[in-house]
Enzyme design. Structure first.
Site, short mmCIF file in Angstrom:
data_model
loop_
_atom_site.label_atom_id
_atom_site.label_comp_id
_atom_site.label_asym_id
_atom_site.label_seq_id
_atom_site.Cartn_x
_atom_site.Cartn_y
_atom_site.Cartn_z
CG ASN B 109 -1.85 -1.15 1.13
OD1 ASN B 109 -1.83 -2.04 2.03
ND2 ASN B 109 -2.70 -1.56 0.29
CB ILE B 116 0.50 6.00 2.79
CG1 ILE B 116 2.11 6.19 3.30
CG2 ILE B 116 0.03 5.09 3.72
CD1 ILE B 116 2.17 7.09 4.29
CB CYS B 117 -3.17 3.27 -0.56
SG CYS B 117 -4.84 2.88 -0.83
CG LEU B 118 -4.38 4.02 6.31
CD1 LEU B 118 -4.55 2.66 6.56
CD2 LEU B 118 -3.36 4.55 7.65
CG LEU B 151 -0.85 2.77 -3.72
CD1 LEU B 151 -0.20 3.96 -2.62
CD2 LEU B 151 -1.48 3.45 -4.84
#
Ligand SMILES: [Zn+2]
Ligand SMILES: [Zn+2]
Ligand SMILES: [Zn+2]
Ligand SMILES: [Zn+2]
Ligand SMILES: [Zn+2]
Ligand SMILES: [Zn+2]
Ligand SMILES: [Zn+2]
Lengths: 486, 180
Positions: B109, B116-118, B151
């Protein structure tokens, strides 16, 4: 879960921008304040910012808003039970119509609940400092807004000059002084500032503005004059260092210094007093630490006593008549708990304990031996308790056996009586058919004779009767046994 | 008095304040963010969470922080330390900070520039989150990546298929960075 946005998508969602467009829709908790200004004829321009207030004492975590992390200001509770400052939750809802804690949907204002008054009271009582620079006012929070908006000399208000739109501290905002906003340069250090700030500049940070000390006639910076006079000035009046010990010498600093160095008669006493003060501090510190220790021990004792009473209650309920003698030999658990641990200031004074650490160590050892003793007593008591229980159980068992045998006896009585009745009925029927009339008195006595003879031991083969005899014997034996044992 | 009445009264009050010739000045945006960040700094210093830390960057700008996360035990990141940067918007905490990994990290991620993909840093953000909770969430993301929306697709695949190779790639990618 919906796929999260990728990082490329900006953080400036339209909803976020709207926060800027109309940042303060939060209701003011004190609607009366604006009206109060009207009566005073001057308006305080800057609203009191509750988030920048300084709290004098630490505030409990539970009173902090989860959004701004400061103590609640005009708090509300959502239907999901979470509490926020009204301003904070309103602003959060503009971005997202859900609770910031658990994301439950919230309908702005309609869903709000008021908080219990007890919380409001707690918040009102928090001690705060006035946020204005230069003001040292401290008060409960509920009074701060009144102070800030109406009374504080340092609150910024509109300049009294109608053409000037700038702000000025309330104490300088008089028509007599006029507009104090013209720019001036300090004549000593040439720093540029507005006229209103000039005095503060001289008194607090201008190193160029000097003034003659009235005592020693040297030039000192104006903002250091007070310090100079009280600490440095050789001509300033001062007292002997040993004033607390009784010296009454008051003179110019250079005289007093000579007096001290040539040997003040009160110096010996003074030094003793200082020593004592230091000792006192150590003793106070020790007392404080000990009282916390004692408190902890008292808590432990409470728990122990509660357990003891509970145990006694359980036993008492099970065997009420038999418990009373046993309860007297329960060991005295209080031990010597009531003896104070701290032997008084004397121990520390006469150097019995060379240091606080040694003293504490000795105390700990004492505690440990006491604990050990208690542990032993608890073990003893447990053993005694189980023996007691065993004895009581045996007794109860015996009593039960006796009761069972009595029931057996009653059973036999019943059987025997019923047999009797059956026999007399049979005889009556036989006699009635022979005589052909009501039974006479002799017939009755005859039948009762037979019934008596049937009851005589050994004279009948009736098994019920034999059992009755045996049961009766057993019964009397059992009772005798019980009696002797009791 | 109900809350609705309360707000009506305040509307009345502000009308009168306007009549007096001065709309009340409000706190400029950014000032509240700075105050809240000051409070968080205090909290982080008085009760730090194990394995994470954060501090405002050296230039004295409270809206920009540096943070570190220690890789949790029993994950491929165990024993590694990661530096991150936090940039706070002026309307923080009403909008999330922008968080980037400064230390290169191989994770499903996180992309190669540290983004960051959060979800809680995007649409799931709420103003009740703070630096510490974000750091703890990121720490747990290290052990439990969301492989559904990666990602780094390769990392997402390897996570399940070949943990040994994954670990090698993690170690290859990790290198210490200096604070700029
Ligand atoms: Zn909620
Ligand atoms: Zn709040
Ligand atoms: Zn004040
Ligand atoms: Zn002016
Ligand atoms: Zn000056
Ligand atoms: Zn002087
Ligand atoms: Zn003296």
């Amino acid at each position: 879960m919906p796929p999260p946005n990728t990082p490329e998508e900006g953080l400036t969602a339209p909803a976020t921008q709207s926060v800027y467009a109309d940042p303060f829709r939060a209701p003011s908790p004190h609607p009366s304040s604006a009206i109060a200004h009207a009566s005073q004829g001057e308006s305080c321009i800057q609203e009191l910012d509750y988030q920048s207030i300084e709290y004098i004492e630490p505030v409990d975590d539970t009173l902090l808003c989860p959004v701004c992390k400061t103590p609640f200001h005009s708090p509300i509770t959502t239907p999901c039970g979470h509490t926020f400052c009204a301003g904070c939750i309103n602003r959060a809802l503009e971005t997202q119509p859900t609770c910031p804690i658990d994301r439950q949907p919230i309908n702005k204002t309609r869903d709000y609940h008021r908080l219990p008054l007890i919380i409001k009271d707690q918040l009102d009582r928090l001690k705060v400092k006035c946020p204005n620079k230069g003001c040292d006012h401290v008060c409960p929070r509920e009074h701060l807004e009144g102070h800030y908006e109406r009374r504080c000399d340092f609150t910024l208000v509109r300049c009294p000059e109608p053409n000037c739109s700038r702000l000025i501290a309330r104490r300088d905002a008089t028509p007599a002084k006029g507009c104090l906003h013209r720019n001036v340069a300090c004549e000593f250090c040439h720093k540029s500032m507005i006229f209103a700030e000039l005095d503060a500049h001289y008194d607090h940070d201008c190193d160029g503005a000097t003034t003659k000390c009235p005592g020693c006639e040297t030039d000192v910076p104006r903002h250091r004059l007070g310090k100079h006079q009280s600490e440095d000035c050789a001509e300033g009046q001062t007292q002997c260092r040993w004033q607390a010990a009784g010296c009454v010498a008051v003179d110019k600093r250079w005289v007093i210094e000579a007096h001290q160095s040539s040997g003040c008669p009160f110096e010996v006493v003074g030094r003793l007093l200082e020593q004592r003060a230091e000792d006192r501090k150590i003793i106070d510190d020790l007392t404080r630490r000990l009282s916390s220790l004692e408190a902890a021990r008292a808590r432990r004792r409470d728990v122990r006593e509660r357990r003891t009473t509970e145990m006694a209650l359980i036993n008492g309920a099970a065997l009420p008549s038999l418990m009373s003698p046993a309860s007297t030999d329960v060991p005295d658990l209080t031990l010597n708990d009531n003896m104070p641990i701290f032997p008084g200031a004397t121990a520390a004074d006469n150097g019995m304990w060379s240091s606080p650490e040694n003293y504490m160590l000795a105390q700990f050892e004492r505690f440990e031996t006491q604990m050990e003793e208690l542990r032993k007593q608890t073990r003893d008591m447990e053993a005694r308790q189980s023996i007691n229980t065993l004895q009581h159980t045996t007794l109860v068992n015996e009593q039960m056996g006796e009761l069972a045998s009595r029931v057996g006896v009653l059973n036999m009585h019943t059987t025997w009586l019923m047999n009797m009745q059956r026999q007399s009925h049979a005889q009556q029927r036989a006699g009635g058919s022979n005589a052909g009339g009501p039974p006479n008195s002799s017939g009755m006595s005859h039948s009762s004779d037979t019934s008596v003879s049937a009851a005589r031991p050994g004279s009948s083969s009736d098994s019920g009767t034999t059992r009755y005899q045996g049961g009766s014997r057993r019964n009397s034996d059992g009772r005798g046994e019980t009696l002797t044992r009791l | 008095m109900s809350f609705a009445q309360d707000s009506q009264n305040s509307a009345l009050g502000s009308v009168q304040a306007n009549k007096l010739g001065g709309a009340r000045k409000v706190v400029e945006p950014g000032q509240n963010a700075a105050k809240r960040l000051q409070t968080e700094l205090m909290q982080l210093m008085t009760s730090p969470a194990p394995g994470v830390s954060a501090f405002p960057s050296a230039d004295g700008n409270l809206l920009s922080w540096r943070a570190t996360i220690e890789g949790p035990d029993d994950t491929p990141y165990s024993g590694l330390t990661f530096k991150l940067s936090f940039e706070f918007p002026a309307n923080y905490p009403y909008a999330p900070p922008t968080v980037l990994f400064q230390t290169p990290i191989y994770h499903p991620n996180v992309d190669f520039s540290g983004r960051i993909c959060l979800d809680i840093l995007k649409d799931k953000w709420t103003p009740a989150y703070n630096i510490q909770t974000v750091l703890l969430s990121l720490q747990s993301l290290l052990g439990e990546p969301n492989n559904a929306s990666p990602l780094n697709g390769e990392a997402a695949e390897l996570w399940d298929k070949d943990p040994t190779l994954f670990k090698t790639k993690v170690m290859d990618r990790h290198k210490d960075v200096e604070d700029e």
